[in-house]
Write a protein that holds these residues in place. Structure first.
Motif, PDB file in Angstrom:
ATOM      1  N   LEU A  95       0.823  -1.208   0.000  1.00  0.00           N
ATOM      2  CA  LEU A  95       0.000   0.000   0.000  1.00  0.00           C
ATOM      3  C   LEU A  95       0.859   1.261   0.000  1.00  0.00           C
ATOM      4  O   LEU A  95       0.488   2.271  -0.589  1.00  0.00           O
ATOM      5  CB  LEU A  95      -0.939   0.012   1.206  1.00  0.00           C
ATOM      6  CG  LEU A  95      -2.029  -1.055   1.193  1.00  0.00           C
ATOM      7  CD1 LEU A  95      -2.864  -0.953   2.454  1.00  0.00           C
ATOM      8  CD2 LEU A  95      -2.906  -0.912  -0.038  1.00  0.00           C
ATOM      9  N   LEU A  96       2.004   1.198   0.661  1.00  0.00           N
ATOM     10  CA  LEU A  96       2.916   2.331   0.705  1.00  0.00           C
ATOM     11  C   LEU A  96       3.353   2.714  -0.712  1.00  0.00           C
ATOM     12  O   LEU A  96       3.492   3.884  -1.045  1.00  0.00           O
ATOM     13  CB  LEU A  96       4.134   1.966   1.558  1.00  0.00           C
ATOM     14  CG  LEU A  96       5.115   3.065   1.898  1.00  0.00           C
ATOM     15  CD1 LEU A  96       4.450   4.094   2.806  1.00  0.00           C
ATOM     16  CD2 LEU A  96       6.339   2.496   2.586  1.00  0.00           C
ATOM     17  N   GLN A  97       3.558   1.706  -1.551  1.00  0.00           N
ATOM     18  CA  GLN A  97       3.952   1.964  -2.927  1.00  0.00           C
ATOM     19  C   GLN A  97       2.747   2.333  -3.784  1.00  0.00           C
ATOM     20  O   GLN A  97       2.895   2.819  -4.886  1.00  0.00           O
ATOM     21  CB  GLN A  97       4.667   0.744  -3.515  1.00  0.00           C
ATOM     22  CG  GLN A  97       5.504   1.075  -4.711  1.00  0.00           C
ATOM     23  CD  GLN A  97       6.546   2.146  -4.412  1.00  0.00           C
ATOM     24  OE1 GLN A  97       7.371   2.009  -3.541  1.00  0.00           O
ATOM     25  NE2 GLN A  97       6.492   3.237  -5.144  1.00  0.00           N
ATOM     26  N   GLY A  98       1.536   2.079  -3.263  1.00  0.00           N
ATOM     27  CA  GLY A  98       0.329   2.473  -3.968  1.00  0.00           C
ATOM     28  C   GLY A  98       0.048   1.630  -5.187  1.00  0.00           C
ATOM     29  O   GLY A  98       0.475   0.492  -5.300  1.00  0.00           O
ATOM     30  N   ARG A  99      -0.667   2.209  -6.133  1.00  0.00           N
ATOM     31  CA  ARG A  99      -1.091   1.466  -7.319  1.00  0.00           C
ATOM     32  C   ARG A  99       0.052   1.226  -8.287  1.00  0.00           C
ATOM     33  O   ARG A  99      -0.093   0.502  -9.269  1.00  0.00           O
ATOM     34  CB  ARG A  99      -2.226   2.213  -8.017  1.00  0.00           C
ATOM     35  CG  ARG A  99      -1.811   3.563  -8.570  1.00  0.00           C
ATOM     36  CD  ARG A  99      -2.963   4.270  -9.284  1.00  0.00           C
ATOM     37  NE  ARG A  99      -2.566   5.591  -9.702  1.00  0.00           N
ATOM     38  CZ  ARG A  99      -1.802   5.862 -10.745  1.00  0.00           C
ATOM     39  NH1 ARG A  99      -1.347   4.883 -11.494  1.00  0.00           N
ATOM     40  NH2 ARG A  99      -1.487   7.098 -11.061  1.00  0.00           N
ATOM     41  N   GLU A 100       1.207   1.834  -8.034  1.00  0.00           N
ATOM     42  CA  GLU A 100       2.322   1.711  -8.973  1.00  0.00           C
ATOM     43  C   GLU A 100       2.895   0.306  -9.024  1.00  0.00           C
ATOM     44  O   GLU A 100       3.304  -0.163 -10.078  1.00  0.00           O
ATOM     45  CB  GLU A 100       3.453   2.695  -8.616  1.00  0.00           C
ATOM     46  CG  GLU A 100       3.066   4.147  -8.704  1.00  0.00           C
ATOM     47  CD  GLU A 100       2.520   4.689  -7.385  1.00  0.00           C
ATOM     48  OE1 GLU A 100       2.475   3.934  -6.400  1.00  0.00           O
ATOM     49  OE2 GLU A 100       2.132   5.858  -7.347  1.00  0.00           O
ATOM     50  N   MET A 101       2.938  -0.396  -7.886  1.00  0.00           N
ATOM     51  CA  MET A 101       3.597  -1.700  -7.859  1.00  0.00           C
ATOM     52  C   MET A 101       2.930  -2.721  -8.773  1.00  0.00           C
ATOM     53  O   MET A 101       3.629  -3.388  -9.544  1.00  0.00           O
ATOM     54  CB  MET A 101       3.674  -2.218  -6.420  1.00  0.00           C
ATOM     55  CG  MET A 101       4.764  -3.228  -6.223  1.00  0.00           C
ATOM     56  SD  MET A 101       6.364  -2.560  -6.716  1.00  0.00           S
ATOM     57  CE  MET A 101       7.003  -3.924  -7.648  1.00  0.00           C
ATOM     58  N   PRO A 102       1.599  -2.874  -8.746  1.00  0.00           N
ATOM     59  CA  PRO A 102       0.988  -3.805  -9.701  1.00  0.00           C
ATOM     60  C   PRO A 102       1.292  -3.429 -11.156  1.00  0.00           C
ATOM     61  O   PRO A 102       1.455  -4.303 -12.006  1.00  0.00           O
ATOM     62  CB  PRO A 102      -0.516  -3.693  -9.404  1.00  0.00           C
ATOM     63  CG  PRO A 102      -0.582  -3.259  -7.983  1.00  0.00           C
ATOM     64  CD  PRO A 102       0.620  -2.358  -7.789  1.00  0.00           C
ATOM     65  N   SER A 103       1.413  -2.127 -11.430  1.00  0.00           N
ATOM     66  CA  SER A 103       1.738  -1.680 -12.790  1.00  0.00           C
ATOM     67  C   SER A 103       3.156  -2.083 -13.182  1.00  0.00           C
ATOM     68  O   SER A 103       3.413  -2.465 -14.320  1.00  0.00           O
ATOM     69  CB  SER A 103       1.604  -0.159 -12.905  1.00  0.00           C
ATOM     70  OG  SER A 103       0.298   0.244 -12.609  1.00  0.00           O
ATOM     71  N   VAL A 104       4.075  -1.987 -12.229  1.00  0.00           N
ATOM     72  CA  VAL A 104       5.461  -2.389 -12.496  1.00  0.00           C
ATOM     73  C   VAL A 104       5.523  -3.886 -12.767  1.00  0.00           C
ATOM     74  O   VAL A 104       6.174  -4.344 -13.706  1.00  0.00           O
ATOM     75  CB  VAL A 104       6.386  -1.998 -11.322  1.00  0.00           C
ATOM     76  CG1 VAL A 104       7.756  -2.649 -11.455  1.00  0.00           C
ATOM     77  CG2 VAL A 104       6.526  -0.483 -11.245  1.00  0.00           C
ATOM     78  N   ILE A 105       4.820  -4.665 -11.952  1.00  0.00           N
ATOM     79  CA  ILE A 105       4.802  -6.114 -12.143  1.00  0.00           C
ATOM     80  C   ILE A 105       4.188  -6.464 -13.488  1.00  0.00           C
ATOM     81  O   ILE A 105       4.694  -7.332 -14.211  1.00  0.00           O
ATOM     82  CB  ILE A 105       4.058  -6.807 -10.975  1.00  0.00           C
ATOM     83  CG1 ILE A 105       4.875  -6.648  -9.690  1.00  0.00           C
ATOM     84  CG2 ILE A 105       3.808  -8.276 -11.272  1.00  0.00           C
ATOM     85  CD1 ILE A 105       4.157  -7.077  -8.434  1.00  0.00           C
ATOM     86  N   ALA A 106       3.109  -5.764 -13.846  1.00  0.00           N
ATOM     87  CA  ALA A 106       2.472  -6.013 -15.143  1.00  0.00           C
ATOM     88  C   ALA A 106       3.421  -5.683 -16.296  1.00  0.00           C
ATOM     89  O   ALA A 106       3.483  -6.406 -17.295  1.00  0.00           O
ATOM     90  CB  ALA A 106       1.188  -5.197 -15.264  1.00  0.00           C
ATOM     91  N   ALA A 107       4.183  -4.600 -16.148  1.00  0.00           N
ATOM     92  CA  ALA A 107       5.125  -4.205 -17.200  1.00  0.00           C
ATOM     93  C   ALA A 107       6.249  -5.222 -17.358  1.00  0.00           C
ATOM     94  O   ALA A 107       6.806  -5.381 -18.446  1.00  0.00           O
ATOM     95  CB  ALA A 107       5.704  -2.816 -16.902  1.00  0.00           C
TER      96      ALA A 107
END
Length: 197
Positions: free
Chosen positions: A105-117
């Motif tokens: 949660l600290l990293q927010g919505r960005e982490m799932p996007s990084v994993i997807a990329a």
């Protein structure tokens, strides 16, 4: 008319790396992962493209670095919380569950996007596998004093990790609350330990 020129600030390699990583997270947060190219990162950081390529080699390398930075932060937060926790099963299970979910949660919505990329790239597979082995072994050691003589099985540890990842993803996407995710992961950990008897 006065011409505006950007003056480049000379930074050490470590300082430049930190600046590039911070700028990359900012780009993802404000513009999404599609906008994060090495060229755009160079432009937003006020450096030339070769500087960015020197640090990350290619776009997958950049995303792999962001994943590793996330992993390092998550590990540091979790280790700190474990050190401060009482050496009791419930306290340690709560720390693991809370730390895991809160770091995502600290990293927010960005982490799932990084994993997807990074999905499907050899870089992600290696990083995720390395992290999984470290995390599951850490949990095995933490909970060993509370287990039966055979300890926790590998399958149980991998199932717990899968649950942690799934709950984190569902929380980051807003499908469930952080409190629900922490509570569920806590109970999964307790059950995993109890089944070792």
């Amino acid at each position: 008319m006065v011409s505006k020129t950007l003056s480049r600030v000379r930074l050490s390699r470590e300082e430049r790396y930190a600046q590039l990583v911070e700028t990359a997270w900012k780009i993802i947060d404000e513009e999404g992962t599609e906008a994060l190219t090495l060229g755009h990162l160079a432009e937003q950081s006020g450096v030339t493209k070769p500087v960015v390529y020197d640090h990350f080699t290619n776009r997958s390398g950049l995303f792999a670095t962001l994943y590793q930075e996330f992993d390092r932060r998550q590990t540091a937060l979790m280790d700190d919380a474990i050190q401060k926790a009482k050496p009791e099963l419930e306290a340690l299970a709560s720390v693991i569950a809370t730390s895991y979910i809160e770091c995502v949660l600290l990293q927010g919505r960005e982490m799932p996007s990084v994993i997807a990329a990074l999905a499907g790239t050899p870089e992600l597979e290696k990083i995720r596998n390395d992290y999984a082995v470290i995390f599951t072994e850490k949990c095995r050691k933490i909970f060993a004093p509370f287990c039966g003589k055979n300890g926790i099985s590998d399958a149980a540890l991998w199932a717990m990790l899968g649950a942690a990842e799934g709950l984190s993803y569902a929380t980051a996407c807003g499908a469930i609350t952080a409190a629900q995710a922490k509570d569920e992961l806590f109970h999964i950990i307790i059950s995993m330990v109890q089944r070792s008897f």
